[in-house]
Design a protein around this motif. Structure first.
Motif, PDB file in Angstrom:
ATOM      1  N   CYS A   1       0.844  -1.199   0.000  1.00 43.27           N
ATOM      2  CA  CYS A   1       0.000   0.000   0.000  1.00 43.27           C
ATOM      3  C   CYS A   1       0.877   1.246   0.000  1.00 43.27           C
ATOM      4  O   CYS A   1       1.892   1.292   0.675  1.00 43.27           O
ATOM      5  CB  CYS A   1      -0.902   0.047   1.224  1.00 43.27           C
ATOM      6  N   ARG A   2       0.455   2.236  -0.736  1.00 46.45           N
ATOM      7  CA  ARG A   2       1.194   3.495  -0.783  1.00 46.45           C
ATOM      8  C   ARG A   2       1.064   4.243   0.529  1.00 46.45           C
ATOM      9  O   ARG A   2       1.997   4.872   1.000  1.00 46.45           O
ATOM     10  CB  ARG A   2       0.666   4.356  -1.914  1.00 46.45           C
ATOM     11  N   ASN A   3      -0.101   4.199   1.149  1.00 49.11           N
ATOM     12  CA  ASN A   3      -0.354   4.910   2.408  1.00 49.11           C
ATOM     13  C   ASN A   3      -0.011   4.015   3.585  1.00 49.11           C
ATOM     14  O   ASN A   3      -0.885   3.480   4.250  1.00 49.11           O
ATOM     15  CB  ASN A   3      -1.808   5.359   2.487  1.00 49.11           C
ATOM     16  N   ARG A   4       1.245   3.890   3.855  1.00 52.44           N
ATOM     17  CA  ARG A   4       1.683   3.054   4.965  1.00 52.44           C
ATOM     18  C   ARG A   4       1.613   3.848   6.271  1.00 52.44           C
ATOM     19  O   ARG A   4       1.946   5.035   6.291  1.00 52.44           O
ATOM     20  CB  ARG A   4       3.118   2.579   4.749  1.00 52.44           C
ATOM     21  N   PRO A   5       1.218   3.179   7.355  1.00 54.32           N
ATOM     22  CA  PRO A   5       1.184   3.884   8.640  1.00 54.32           C
ATOM     23  C   PRO A   5       2.594   4.223   9.102  1.00 54.32           C
ATOM     24  O   PRO A   5       3.526   3.476   8.878  1.00 54.32           O
ATOM     25  CB  PRO A   5       0.516   2.884   9.579  1.00 54.32           C
TER      26      PRO A   5
END
Length: 64
Positions: A59-63
């Motif tokens: 995922c591009r939006n990693r935490p």
């Protein structure tokens, strides 16, 4: 369940799953083609249990 399958990965999984299932339904390949349900499901849900076990995330939006 947090998403760990990115957009490109997700699209490839869905395509591969549909192709395998389609080939199985058309008789080109045997019943083993139904294994395509696995990549199809992981693509639709954007979650792969194996990725979680291996600590992978596409995922591009990693935490942070």
């Amino acid at each position: 369940m947090k998403a760990n399958v990115g957009t490109l990965d997700r699209g490839l999984r869905i395509a591969a799953g549909l192709i395998l299932i389609g080939l199985s339904l058309s008789g080109v390949i045997g019943l083993w083609g139904w294994i395509g349900v696995v990549p199809l499901a992981t693509g639709l849900f954007s979650f792969c249990p194996a990725y979680s076990l291996l600590g992978l995330n596409t995922c591009r939006n990693r935490p942070h």
